[in-house]
Design an enzyme around this catalytic site. Sequence first.
Site, PDB file in Angstrom:
ATOM      1  N   GLY A 169       0.965  -1.168   0.069  1.00 31.16           N
ATOM      2  CA  GLY A 169       0.005  -0.095  -0.147  1.00 31.16           C
ATOM      3  C   GLY A 169       0.979   1.261   0.037  1.00 31.16           C
ATOM      4  O   GLY A 169       1.997   1.178  -0.422  1.00 31.16           O
ATOM      5  N   GLY A 170       0.275   2.360   0.445  1.00 25.28           N
ATOM      6  CA  GLY A 170       0.959   3.369   0.591  1.00 25.28           C
ATOM      7  C   GLY A 170       2.467   3.652   1.362  1.00 25.28           C
ATOM      8  O   GLY A 170       3.118   4.529   1.278  1.00 25.28           O
ATOM      9  N   GLY A 404      27.060  11.674 -27.972  1.00 26.39           N
ATOM     10  CA  GLY A 404      26.312  12.378 -26.946  1.00 26.39           C
ATOM     11  C   GLY A 404      26.872  11.730 -25.448  1.00 26.39           C
ATOM     12  O   GLY A 404      27.131  12.411 -24.582  1.00 26.39           O
ATOM     13  N   ALA A 405      27.195  10.752 -25.679  1.00 25.50           N
ATOM     14  CA  ALA A 405      27.517   9.685 -24.677  1.00 25.50           C
ATOM     15  C   ALA A 405      28.953  10.024 -23.870  1.00 25.50           C
ATOM     16  O   ALA A 405      29.202  10.204 -22.870  1.00 25.50           O
ATOM     17  CB  ALA A 405      27.651   8.448 -24.831  1.00 25.50           C
TER      18      ALA A 405
END
Length: 508
Positions: A169-170, A404-405
Amino acid sequence: MSANIAEMERRRDAARLGGGQKRIDTQHAKGKLTARERLDVLLDEDSFEGLDMYVEHNCVDFGMDGERIPGDGVVTGSGTINGRLVFVYSQDFTVFGGSLSERHAQKICKVMDNAMKVGAPVIGLNDSGGARIQEGVAALGGYAEVFQRNVLASGVIPQLSLIMGPCAGGAVYSPAMTDFIFMVKDSSYMFVTGPDVVKTVTNEFVTQEELGGAITHTTKTSVADLALENDIEALLTARDFFDYLPLSNREEVPERPSADPWDRHEMSLDTLIPANANQPYDMHEVIRKIVDEAEFFEIQPAHAANIIVGFGRIEGKTIGVVANQPLVMAGVLDINTSKKAARFVRFCDAFNIPILTLVDVPGFLPGTSQEHNGIIKHGAKLLFAYAEATVPKITVITRKAYGGAYDVMASKHLRGDLNYAWPTAEIAVMGAKGAVEIIFRGLSAEESAEKVAEYEERFANPFVAASKGFIDEVIYPHSTRRRIALGLRKLRGKSLENPWKKHDNIPL
Ligand code: HXC
């Protein structure tokens, strides 16, 4: 007086017994330790000092007024790990299933507040059926109080969660907001809704283990960082891990004596890179040969293994290591590697841990799956994390640094302090074959091979980048440890601040 002391002893014994011997036996039968036994393993002998042992819940609904157990399902306090202060809470599954009541939450909040006041980490041992169902909204309020503190403590003190039982759950969101999560195999699980709800809503049949067990979360989801065999292994691993962490963002990294010479030459590194650029090698070997005593604490080894992140030491002091792994998918950057490494870089930066980046990366992974799942936004996370980091950053390019790497992996342009390359480094916009196909269209196979050779000759080396000052020095691989140790010594006084802002807006 003696009657008062006897009463105190009686009450202490009652609190120590938690939910009673029968429930303790059930806990043991599941292969789990009790909350207090866990603290005994985690902390230095006799160092635990408890708080709030007599706290009880304040619920009167559903017959709860007749059922009060001192401590209310969580053991809280502080102790030491190898002599260094740590605040702890340990949920007691034998008391109302370790469920969180208003008072239970108040106890956790008190240790978190104390930890923040003095600047020391918090380790939470989670074993709980979630919100105390009899209390309703009071328990939900309790969770939110804990969540709020998790957020305020983030980046101020290290927070570690061990999941040693149910976490559903939460309740999952408190661990999720801490820095690291270790889970115990087979006995722990984390999910927002359990298998029964899943079955009702989506008609899927799934076990607890498949839905949210330790293997699922350390391989598929990356919610958790490590999966350990049992309680003891998890707690002892947490002790080892703690030794790498500074106590807070105002403290330097811890130092421990090391017999490993700072200037140790590792001659085998000179021949580690295969002659064929497409042949992989294990970057773990490079890491272990650089750090003190070959000790490396890897985070998330089973997820996105094309990047390696973890902690080591140089001259006894913690460093964070980020390294492309040519052995897995050629070390390519993709969505998962970018997210994994970005979070790690940000942790190091928040806690004054220098970052060593070892680069062998062919680029970002092409494909519709990556593009449509947002490699642009996720890749930007790693770029952003490196660019904003102000801790010492040392980069060593061992082989490929393409496209870009190259920029992303702690390049000089992102304020890399020392950028080294091995003579085997290849630094270019893209691989030679791809480059030739784009800039020289319509060539015969022969002409193309000629151009590829020309492009490789020109760019498959570190010297073009070095001639521009993007690489500070081309170094012998065997001298890498010595270079890094010297660099870290010189960078100890580094002072660099980003412009004032409320906070940045990292692409989430
Ligand atoms: C009160 C609880 C409890 C809870 C368990 N117990 N969960 N008491 N509140 N949430 C009690 C049981 O009554 C039992 O008491 C004891 O703990 C042990 O539970 P068992 O069921 O016997 O153990 P086990 O078979 O191991 O099963 C464990 C379990 C199961 C899977 C956790 O108890 C369970 O499903 N509990 C409910 C989980 C749940 O739905 N929680 C609320 C989630 S909502 P006795 O006296 O018999 O020993 C939530 C919202 C948070 O948490 C939101 C935050 C934003």
